[in-house]
Design a protein around this motif. Sequence first.
Motif, PDB file in Angstrom:
ATOM      1  N   ALA A 126      31.698  26.117  36.693  1.00  0.00           N
ATOM      2  CA  ALA A 126      32.123  27.427  36.244  1.00  0.00           C
ATOM      3  C   ALA A 126      32.544  27.471  34.787  1.00  0.00           C
ATOM      4  N   PHE A 140      40.337  29.409  42.177  1.00  0.00           N
ATOM      5  CA  PHE A 140      39.194  28.789  42.849  1.00  0.00           C
ATOM      6  C   PHE A 140      39.448  28.549  44.336  1.00  0.00           C
ATOM      7  N   TYR A 168      30.438  28.383  34.515  1.00  0.00           N
ATOM      8  CA  TYR A 168      30.877  29.395  35.464  1.00  0.00           C
ATOM      9  C   TYR A 168      31.507  30.592  34.783  1.00  0.00           C
ATOM     10  N   LEU A 171      34.201  33.451  36.313  1.00  0.00           N
ATOM     11  CA  LEU A 171      35.035  33.856  37.434  1.00  0.00           C
ATOM     12  C   LEU A 171      35.537  35.258  37.141  1.00  0.00           C
ATOM     13  N   ILE A 212      32.275  34.547  41.770  1.00  0.00           N
ATOM     14  CA  ILE A 212      32.039  33.446  40.845  1.00  0.00           C
ATOM     15  C   ILE A 212      30.541  33.318  40.634  1.00  0.00           C
TER      16      ILE A 212
END
Length: 131
Positions: free
Chosen positions: A4, A17, A97, A99, A104
């Motif tokens: 990510a 996460f 990544y 987020l 994600i």
Amino acid sequence: VVAAACSDSSAPPIDSFVGTWNATKMEFTSVANPTDKIDVIPLGVTFRITFAADSTWRGIQTAPLMAPDTTAGTWPASIDVLTLTETGVSGNVQFNYVLSGNTISLTGGNVDFDFGNGDEAATLNVTAVKQ
């Protein structure tokens, strides 16, 4: 295997996460022939990965007419890279990544995939939504 990236100057908190993520896209692109690509999710494949606060992960992939495939390992995330290291396997897979809320996007994972003529080098891009 997933990685990510984040647009801030530091990695997001680990809690960002931690949890279970369900793939809505799992696209493999041939390195040798980038026009060869396939998103396996519309074909009935499911992939779920759970990230734990102790930096371990567990993934379960299912496909029609096949037994579920379970993998596990460890994961660190930096400011823009998520690294998945599978237990009992040498090497790792790194993803860039992004987020964003409960979504994600993992891009650029170097993996092997069988496009019909045996395993070959491929790039894996995954989008997943947190449960």
